[in-house]
Design a protein around this motif. Structure first.
Motif, PDB file in Angstrom:
ATOM      1  N   HIS A   1      -6.325 -53.838 -17.459  1.00 18.48           N
ATOM      2  CA  HIS A   1      -7.660 -53.236 -17.419  1.00 18.48           C
ATOM      3  C   HIS A   1      -8.088 -53.026 -15.960  1.00 18.48           C
ATOM      4  N   TYR A   2      -7.830 -54.048 -15.126  1.00 17.12           N
ATOM      5  CA  TYR A   2      -8.184 -53.962 -13.696  1.00 17.12           C
ATOM      6  C   TYR A   2      -7.393 -52.831 -13.022  1.00 17.12           C
ATOM      7  N   LEU A   3      -6.092 -52.772 -13.318  1.00 18.39           N
ATOM      8  CA  LEU A   3      -5.244 -51.749 -12.691  1.00 18.39           C
ATOM      9  C   LEU A   3      -5.704 -50.352 -13.102  1.00 18.39           C
ATOM     10  N   ASP A   4      -6.108 -50.230 -14.352  1.00 21.24           N
ATOM     11  CA  ASP A   4      -6.573 -48.940 -14.879  1.00 21.24           C
ATOM     12  C   ASP A   4      -7.831 -48.480 -14.139  1.00 21.24           C
ATOM     13  N   ILE A   5      -8.769 -49.416 -13.972  1.00 20.25           N
ATOM     14  CA  ILE A   5     -10.031 -49.075 -13.281  1.00 20.25           C
ATOM     15  C   ILE A   5      -9.750 -48.746 -11.809  1.00 20.25           C
ATOM     16  N   SER A   6      -8.893 -49.556 -11.181  1.00 21.69           N
ATOM     17  CA  SER A   6      -8.578 -49.333  -9.758  1.00 21.69           C
ATOM     18  C   SER A   6      -7.944 -47.968  -9.547  1.00 21.69           C
TER      19      SER A   6
ATOM     20  N   GLY B   1       3.146 -50.094 -14.081  1.00 27.72           N
ATOM     21  CA  GLY B   1       3.079 -48.645 -14.246  1.00 27.72           C
ATOM     22  C   GLY B   1       1.830 -48.000 -13.677  1.00 27.72           C
ATOM     23  N   TYR B   2       1.163 -48.643 -12.744  1.00 20.24           N
ATOM     24  CA  TYR B   2      -0.045 -48.092 -12.123  1.00 20.24           C
ATOM     25  C   TYR B   2       0.151 -48.002 -10.611  1.00 20.24           C
ATOM     26  N   LEU B   3      -0.607 -47.100  -9.987  1.00 17.70           N
ATOM     27  CA  LEU B   3      -0.619 -47.062  -8.525  1.00 17.70           C
ATOM     28  C   LEU B   3      -1.751 -47.961  -8.050  1.00 17.70           C
ATOM     29  N   LEU B   4      -1.488 -48.703  -7.011  1.00 17.72           N
ATOM     30  CA  LEU B   4      -2.452 -49.716  -6.580  1.00 17.72           C
ATOM     31  C   LEU B   4      -3.130 -49.273  -5.280  1.00 17.72           C
TER      32      LEU B   4
END
Lengths: 443, 392
Positions: free
Chosen positions: A103-108, A290-293
């Motif tokens: 959830h955090y990675l998605d929002i970021s 699978g997210y960009l940080l």
């Protein structure tokens, strides 16, 4: 070369998404392929070159009831990935922490302006870079004889590919390089390593960094005769004694801090620590979920970003650069005597002498207790007028309250990679003032 | 298709590829490691070290993880660019390997045939490994080695009961290990800092692993480098005159973790004596030397419990951190993250420990005793603290 692994995997990743759909699950597919080319020279002779290829796949499955399953495999075949899929399905449980992390990675990720997403690094020829290192080895060799000089160069190319059930996919490419010179001293019968690392981008300064590395080695040679051999005793009551650490030591301790457990106990910080990968690499880090940080503040006085901290510690490791801001920083002041004067005039230090620690001879951290045990390469005692070498002693302390004890920085900021660490670099002033007394003030 | 067949197919495709400079021949060493754990998991890891011999007499070396991604050829266009000339390279000869009977436990191989629930029993966490090494070349030479490994350990924090050998423990050993596990757990307390003051006549007891770490960094590792080797001769002669300890590099010790029959280049390991009374010659250790193959001997040998019960104060060192290399004559610092203190033969407290030593003082100690214990791979070494450094 960049497409060497990812193309056959896109169809396997798509088949995983279809399989997940058929079970009513959300899936995240992440594959990483790394190639390392290494070179070795010993005492003016080229010894060998070798390549290494490695790959790994990480699957995450999210169930409608909130359960989550995870599986790793190095078998990139359709069959191997399907087997991993079912392992992840059967191993699923309620890992709420992991769902919070997603959830955090998605929002970021949503905060990153699309224009800023740069994923591809240019191609580099490792042989061409190795020629610079070879030249450097031959230039340094006569300066350190009769001691032995070994030089190794490692070139890493990392390709990552991810696909999520929402259709988002990324292909990223990161090139890193590392040069390590080791001087074996017959006098001390031990090796002294000197290392420079780079994340390669059009702006990196290969030759000037090598020049700087050579300068550091020559300085070590000059100082070697003056510094005293270590004294084999433990520093008494280190938790109560202020010290001036150099950037190499603090980078090593910060690395230990990032790996340490029980972070929730950290409630205070005097320093601010930012996750700033863009400062040294052009591309954003590709998280194994699978997210960009994007860049974010990890720790600041009064706040800590627990989700980011968790995200940064996920396996497999990925590159991250960290910038440390201190409550007080003077970049023009960098000699120990001048630092002593600045600390005294600011009222940060009241005693008549200050211990200075430079370089790491040995550093161990206890996984279970988070305690660190450090033997600095050199130690000095400074006051307003002089800086005298003293015998280095073992320093034992707690890695967890590190950021509440770092109160001031001196000298220009530099990028430091802890020795043997290929996934983290730190931007730090040349010297940092460590004051355990102030911990309670900061909280 | 198994890993070897897939690898051969990749190499055959590579050798047929048209390149400005073609591949003349190849050689590979395929290492497979199967891990079977009492936690119910079974995993397999594999990698291949490939040497390509090119038509211009150059060679290139590559390591790939297996299985290789499907429908993907070996990146030989990239590999061609990292070839080099190596006048010292040796190709695979036709020597055969042997002695797997002292390093391959059939009962570990048989675990693969059993259902998970029937593989292991008992309270110790057990992990068994099967290592298969296959060497082959495009000229048709082939060699193979299969060795096994069993690791049993207590999972509770700060536990010291460990068994690590190339075979599973027999029933008698297993009974002992279970009893020892319970006994070691009676340790009174654990301190997060250093162990406190020690008594005047206290002993330090190094496990075989801790002893190997010191011998490796203090002299054995230096024997692998021809530039440093000659500098060890005075120490070898010092040992010949002042010590009754002998140290050998022995890859043929039955069921020892350091036992192997095949180096990755296809050559056969050999037993070498490094230190011994009256030995005044230097021994050259091979590139593939492993500290696990170091074994010690001495006229004074004691049994763990019998010896321990006779001592007032013993600090036990299961693992030690020392500098990667040091002079055998220099005063060094050893750091132990979790040492156990035994008072009158009973475990009383655990904590970290630092001690100062010189390797020369250690080997020359007149009070040195080697200690044998069930579960240890080789001898441990006991020495009074006061003998760790020279006191003029």
């Amino acid at each position: 070369m960049k497409k060497f692994l990812t193309d056959p995997l896109t169809s396997i990743a798509e088949s995983v998404m279809e399989l997940a759909d058929s079970f009513g699950l959300l899936a995240i597919f992440y594959a990483k392929h790394s190639t390392e080319t290494s070179y070795l020279w010993q005492s003016g002779a080229f010894i060998r070159r070798q390549t290494k290829n490695q790959h790994e796949i990480l699957l995450h499955l999210i169930f409608p009831d909130g359960r989550m399953g995870q599986a790793f495999t190095s078998d990139c075949s359709q069959q191997g990935v399907e087997l991993a899929f079912h392992q992840a399905r059967h191993a699923a449980d309620l890992k709420s922490g992991h769902l919070d992390l997603i959830h955090y990675l998605d929002i970021s990720e949503k905060k990153v302006p699309h224009a800023q997403i740069s994923l591809e690094a240019p191609d580099y020829d490792p042989n061409q870079l190795a020629r610079h290192i070879e030249k450097h080895h031959y230039e340094l060799l006569p300066q350190f004889q009769p001691d032995l000089l070994d030089t190794s160069f490692h070139f890493f190319q990392e390709n990552a590919y991810s696909l999520r059930s929402d259709g988002t996919q990324y292909k990223t490419n990161l090139c890193k390089a590392s040069c390590r010179h080791e001087i074996f001293s017959f006098e001390q019968f031990t090796s002294f390593p000197f290392q420079q690392d780079w994340v390669l981008s059009p702006h990196y300064a290969f030759d000037s960094d090598l020049e700087q590395l050579g300068h550091q080695m020559r300085r070590w040679k000059t100082m070697r005769g003056r510094s005293l051999p270590p004294k084999h005793e433990t520093f008494p009551a280190i938790d109560k004694i202020p010290l001036l650490f150099d950037a190499a030591i603090v980078a090593g301790l910060m690395n230990a801090w990032l790996d340490s457990h029980d972070h929730p106990s950290i409630r205070c910080s005097a320093a601010t620590l930012r996750f700033e990968p863009g400062a040294v690499a052009d591309s954003l880090p590709h998280h194994p979920y699978g997210y960009l940080l994007p860049p974010a503040t990890l720790l600041s006085p009064g706040d800590r970003n627990s989700e980011l901290l968790e995200a940064l510690r996920e396996y497999p490791p990925f590159f991250g650069h960290y910038d440390c801001q201190l409550p007080f920083h003077q970049d023009q002041v960098h000699s120990p005597c001048a630092i002593f004067a600045a600390l005294t005039s600011k009222g940060l230090y009241q005693q008549d002498r200050l211990r200075v620690c430079e370089g790491i001879s040995q550093l161990y951290t206890e996984e279970k207790t988070n305690r660190f045990h450090l033997l600095p390469a050199s130690m000095y005692e400074t006051d307003l007028d002089s800086c005298k070498p003293v015998a280095p002693v073992w320093i034992t302390g707690d890695a967890l309250p590190l950021f509440s004890c770092l109160l001031a920085g001196f000298g220009p900021k530099q990028t430091i990679w802890p020795l043997s660490e290929k996934t983290r670099s730190f931007s730090l002033p040349a010297y940092l003032f460590y004051h355990p007394f102030e911990r309670s003030h900061a909280s | 298709m198994n890993y070897e067949e897939a690898l051969l197919q990749l190499l055959q495709t590579a050798i047929r590829t048209k390149l400005p400079i073609g591949i003349k021949s190849y050689q590979y060493c395929l290492d497979e490691k199967v891990m079977i754990s009492s936690a119910g998991t079974q995993t397999k890891e594999a990698f291949a070290d490939i040497t390509l011999y090119w038509e211009d007499s150059s060679l290139s070396r590559h390591r790939i993880a297996l299985p290789f991604p499907p429908d993907t050829p070996l990146p030989i266009h990239v590999w061609q660019r990292v070839r080099y000339f190596d006048p010292h390279s040796a190709s695979l000869d036709s020597q055969t390997s042997g002695h797997s009977s002292i390093a391959c436990d059939q009962s570990i191989l048989a675990l693969l045939e059993k259902p998970f629930s029937a593989r292991f029993s008992g309270p110790l966490k057990t992990t068994a490994y099967i290592h298969t090494r296959k060497l082959a070349s495009s000229h048709g030479e082939q060699k193979q080695e299969i060795v096994t490994e069993a690791l049993l350990q207590d999972t509770s924090p700060y536990a010291n009961t460990v068994y690590h050998k190339r075979r599973l423990p027999n029933e008698q050993e297993l009974t002992y290990l279970h009893e020892e596990q319970l006994w070691m757990r009676t340790v009174g307390s654990h301190v997060s800092g250093p162990l406190g003051q020690r008594q005047e006549k206290a002993f330090l007891l190094f496990s075989p692993d801790a002893l190997r770490a010191i011998l490796h960094s203090g002299f054995a590792a230096l024997l692998t480098d021809k530039r440093k080797r000659e500098h060890m001769l005075p120490f070898i002669r010092f040992c010949a005159d002042h010590s009754r300890l002998s140290v050998s590099h022995d890859p043929y010790r039955p069921w020892s973790i350091g036992t192997r029959s095949l180096w990755p280049d296809g050559s056969l390991p050999k037993k070498q004596v490094l230190i011994a009374p009256a030995l005044t010659e230097l021994t050259e250790l091979p590139r593939y030397y492993e500290a696990a193959s170091l074994h010690v001997n001495h006229p004074n040998i004691g049994q763990f419990h019998q010896w321990l019960s006779q001592q007032e104060h013993v600090d036990y060192v299961p693992h030690v951190q020392v500098q990667p290399s040091f002079s055998p004559y220099s005063q060094e610092m050893g750091w132990v993250s979790c040492a156990t203190r035994f008072i009158q033969g009973r475990p009383t407290v655990q904590g970290n420990l630092t001690f100062t030593f010189s390797l020369a003082a250690l080997v020359a100690s007149p009070h040195l005793t080697l200690i044998a214990k069930v579960g240890w791979d080789g001898y441990g070494l006991a020495i009074p603290y006061r003998d760790l450094v020279y006191t003029p």
